[in-house]
Write an enzyme that holds these catalytic residues in place. Structure first.
Site, mmCIF file in Angstrom:
data_model
loop_
_atom_site.group_PDB
_atom_site.id
_atom_site.type_symbol
_atom_site.label_atom_id
_atom_site.label_comp_id
_atom_site.label_asym_id
_atom_site.label_seq_id
_atom_site.Cartn_x
_atom_site.Cartn_y
_atom_site.Cartn_z
ATOM 1 N N LEU A 180 0.672 -1.087 -0.082
ATOM 2 C CA LEU A 180 -0.103 -0.039 0.057
ATOM 3 C C LEU A 180 0.773 1.465 0.033
ATOM 4 O O LEU A 180 1.618 1.338 0.933
ATOM 5 C CB LEU A 180 -0.901 -0.005 1.140
ATOM 6 C CG LEU A 180 -2.180 -1.216 1.552
ATOM 7 C CD1 LEU A 180 -1.312 -2.347 1.993
ATOM 8 C CD2 LEU A 180 -2.662 -0.485 2.559
ATOM 9 N N ILE A 233 1.336 -5.392 8.064
ATOM 10 C CA ILE A 233 2.770 -5.020 8.536
ATOM 11 C C ILE A 233 3.149 -3.630 8.044
ATOM 12 O O ILE A 233 2.849 -2.888 7.129
ATOM 13 C CB ILE A 233 3.634 -5.798 7.313
ATOM 14 C CG1 ILE A 233 3.502 -7.368 7.543
ATOM 15 C CG2 ILE A 233 5.207 -5.501 7.709
ATOM 16 C CD1 ILE A 233 3.793 -8.189 6.289
ATOM 17 N N GLY A 246 1.491 4.060 4.644
ATOM 18 C CA GLY A 246 2.356 3.128 3.947
ATOM 19 C C GLY A 246 2.640 2.018 4.604
ATOM 20 O O GLY A 246 3.244 1.993 5.775
ATOM 21 N N SER A 247 2.203 0.750 3.964
ATOM 22 C CA SER A 247 2.337 -0.500 4.648
ATOM 23 C C SER A 247 2.200 -1.666 3.614
ATOM 24 O O SER A 247 2.185 -1.460 2.537
ATOM 25 C CB SER A 247 1.202 -0.588 5.902
ATOM 26 O OG SER A 247 -0.101 -0.031 5.073
ATOM 27 N N ARG A 248 1.946 -2.701 4.378
ATOM 28 C CA ARG A 248 1.845 -4.187 3.498
ATOM 29 C C ARG A 248 0.791 -5.022 4.264
ATOM 30 O O ARG A 248 0.890 -4.901 5.491
ATOM 31 C CB ARG A 248 3.300 -4.679 3.344
ATOM 32 C CG ARG A 248 3.228 -6.026 2.711
ATOM 33 C CD ARG A 248 4.443 -6.325 2.428
ATOM 34 N NE ARG A 248 4.871 -7.925 2.365
ATOM 35 C CZ ARG A 248 6.081 -8.093 2.003
ATOM 36 N NH1 ARG A 248 7.250 -7.602 2.120
ATOM 37 N NH2 ARG A 248 6.197 -9.604 2.208
#
Length: 240
Positions: free
Chosen positions: A117, A175, A205-207
């Site tokens: 993301l 995450i 901002g991530s996953r």
């Protein structure tokens, strides 16, 4: 301005109500987690209203935060046995990996789909399947860039295990990334989540990794864009 057709038999609305209805369909609502981030710059803009540069900066920051925390309505597919994307973003990995140890799923590799993301993507997370929450575990860690393969193991994360009505176990892991400093997971052990239901949020901002049962059929490829709750990632194995 267009929208989906109104079902037959729906009472007509007035001009003002019709415009409000159109705006509601075009402008997505905001996740409650974004309220403090929008309220603060709005307060700055109000207090500094006599200074144009400060007022403009405050309004621009509020608009940017409202955009980041947008929470659009999504309609999951009605097919049985499918796994939908838990987030909007770009598929960074489609592989096999061992699920996080804290979920107790053993050391066997399972199909995994990782969604990255960016700060421009919708950042709410949605349940990839309908089922009962069996585990929710937060694990402190580093804040490496979320697009790195090692991020799944060393970054701060919150892992959740969902068991479907047919007994399939699907794990979804939020995450943290390079800029992310806060993972929100509102689900509790024992909760029943409908497929596509919003359960969490990561900023900024991530996953999100999804681990599937062995035998699942993967239906996406690396580099593909996903729409949370609507893009089908996989088909679960048939229960014999």
């Amino acid at each position: 301005m267009a929208r989906k057709p109104t079902p037959a038999g729906t009472p007509p609305t007035s001009g003002v109500a019709h415009m409000v209805d159109l705006v509601r369909h075009v402008v997505p609502p905001m996740h409650p987690g974004g309220i403090p981030f929008v309220a603060a710059p709005l307060a700055v803009a109000t207090l500094g209203r006599r200074k144009p540069w400060l007022r403009r900066a405050g309004l621009a920051s509020a608009l940017a935060c409202a955009t980041f925390f947008r929470h659009p309505h999504r309609v999951p597919p009605n097919r049985t046995g499918v796994v939908v994307a838990p987030a909007d973003g770009e598929i960074a990995l489609v592989d096999h990996a061992v699920p996080p140890a804290e979920l107790g799923l053993g050391s066997e590799e399972r199909p995994r789909v990782s969604i990255f993301l960016s700060v421009l993507d919708v950042h709410v997370q949605r349940s990839p399947v309908g089922g009962t929450v069996r585990s929710v575990v937060h694990t402190p860690g580093k804040f490496l860039s979320a697009d790195l393969a090692d991020a799944s193991e060393v970054n701060e994360r919150t892992s959740m295990l969902i068991e479907t009505r047919d007994g399939a176990e699907v794990a979804v892991v939020q995450i943290a990334g390079l800029l992310a400093r806060r993972i929100v997971n509102d689900a509790q052990i024992g909760d029943t989540l409908p497929i596509g239901d919003t359960y969490g949020l990561i900023r900024f901002g991530s996953r999100v990794d999804t681990y599937l049962p062995v035998g699942s059929t993967l239906l996406v490829e690396r580099g593909q864009r996903t729409i949370g709750a609507e893009t089908v990632l996989a088909q679960l194995p048939t229960v014999s």
